[in-house]
Design an enzyme around this catalytic site. Structure first.
Site, PDB file in Angstrom:
ATOM      1  N   CYS A 122       0.840  -1.199   0.000  1.00 45.96           N
ATOM      2  CA  CYS A 122       0.000   0.000   0.000  1.00 45.96           C
ATOM      3  C   CYS A 122       0.877   1.252   0.000  1.00 45.96           C
ATOM      4  O   CYS A 122       0.652   2.186  -0.779  1.00 45.96           O
ATOM      5  CB  CYS A 122      -0.923  -0.005   1.220  1.00 45.96           C
ATOM      6  N   CYS A 123       1.900   1.275   0.847  1.00 48.68           N
ATOM      7  CA  CYS A 123       2.824   2.412   0.877  1.00 48.68           C
ATOM      8  C   CYS A 123       3.589   2.535  -0.437  1.00 48.68           C
ATOM      9  O   CYS A 123       3.856   3.647  -0.905  1.00 48.68           O
ATOM     10  CB  CYS A 123       3.807   2.260   2.035  1.00 48.68           C
ATOM     11  N   CYS A 205      -1.322   8.254   7.280  1.00 51.67           N
ATOM     12  CA  CYS A 205      -2.666   7.918   6.816  1.00 51.67           C
ATOM     13  C   CYS A 205      -3.547   7.553   8.012  1.00 51.67           C
ATOM     14  O   CYS A 205      -3.080   6.965   8.987  1.00 51.67           O
ATOM     15  CB  CYS A 205      -2.601   6.755   5.831  1.00 51.67           C
ATOM     16  N   CYS A 208      -3.644   3.919   9.388  1.00 48.92           N
ATOM     17  CA  CYS A 208      -2.406   3.345   9.919  1.00 48.92           C
ATOM     18  C   CYS A 208      -1.786   4.194  11.023  1.00 48.92           C
ATOM     19  O   CYS A 208      -0.606   4.023  11.351  1.00 48.92           O
ATOM     20  CB  CYS A 208      -1.395   3.145   8.796  1.00 48.92           C
ATOM     21  N   CYS A 231       7.341   3.960   6.266  1.00 44.68           N
ATOM     22  CA  CYS A 231       6.574   3.762   5.034  1.00 44.68           C
ATOM     23  C   CYS A 231       7.473   3.320   3.890  1.00 44.68           C
ATOM     24  O   CYS A 231       6.993   2.807   2.881  1.00 44.68           O
ATOM     25  CB  CYS A 231       5.839   5.043   4.653  1.00 44.68           C
TER      26      CYS A 231
END
Length: 236
Positions: A122-123, A205, A208, A231
């Site tokens: 995702c990062c 985010c 997270c 990240c």
């Protein structure tokens, strides 16, 4: 001090000579903008360090190029702060970098709530790839990293060779402490993310980021319950 150092011309001796001549954070920024001109950008997360750096940069370059990695998953408070910054520093060219995939497209391709089952990917998709694409046209970038933020950051210098993005990374605040940051914010009445008042020292985010359970670990609330602590932007 007219030395120019790039990723391709990097050598440890020259970088040490440059670093040894830099007195403080303003000296670092003056050198950076004089050396790299339009080929340097500040990647700002709009955290506490970010507010300090924005104010310092405004004293050197009122029209600086600022980028924000807009994952589409940030807190509303973060987006509101960005609008406040635009009003306070109207000369800044603030650019919101968005991922190639929308959240819907990402969910279709990789499964919903990717941040839960594969936060590294995702990062990669929502932060690293957009930044890498933008930095491909740059020679250097500025970061708000501090040595006391975490054990993984204790060796950073003013001027660093960034292997991940193949350019020079400038870190003016390496010697600052968390208290230094907040002393500056209060002294200069700077705006800041109101989540800091709710025990969020480090803000990323929304999915997270949690309030920090450890007042001595600024990043304890990031990816809580996972081994992940970064990240990936500042990891080789």
């Amino acid at each position: 001090m007219n030395e120019t150092i790039t990723y391709d011309t990097w050598n440890d001796m020259l970088s040490k000579q440059i670093t040894d001549q830099l007195i403080d954070e303003l000296d670092v920024l003056k050198w950076a903008y004089r050396t790299y001109g339009e080929k340097i950008v500040y990647a700002c997360s709009f955290g506490a360090e970010g507010m300090v750096l924005l104010d310092l940069i405004s004293k050197i370059n009122k029209n600086a190029h600022i980028i924000f990695l807009d994952t589409g998953l940030h807190f509303q408070e973060t987006y509101e702060l960005i609008e406040t910054v635009k009003e306070r520093y109207p000369g800044f060219a603030i650019q919101m970098l968005e991922p190639e995939l929308s959240l819907t497209e990402q969910g279709t391709k990789y499964g919903g709530e990717l941040w839960k089952h594969n936060p590294n990917l995702c990062c990669q998709l929502r932060k690293i790839e957009p930044l890498k694409k933008h930095l491909s046209g740059m020679t250097a970038w500025i970061s708000g990293l501090r040595r006391d933020q975490s054990p993984t950051r204790k060796h950073i210098q003013y001027v660093n060779l960034d292997q991940k993005f193949e350019l020079i990374k400038i870190c003016p605040l390496i010697h600052w402490t968390w208290d230094d940051v907040w002393t500056y914010i209060r002294l200069h009445n700077l705006p800041y993310n109101k989540l800091h008042d709710q025990h969020y020292p480090s803000i990323g985010c929304e999915m997270c980021t949690l309030p920090s359970p450890d007042p001595n670990d600024e990043r304890a609330g990031r990816w809580a319950g996972r081994e992940k602590t970064e990240c990936g932007l500042h990891q080789e």
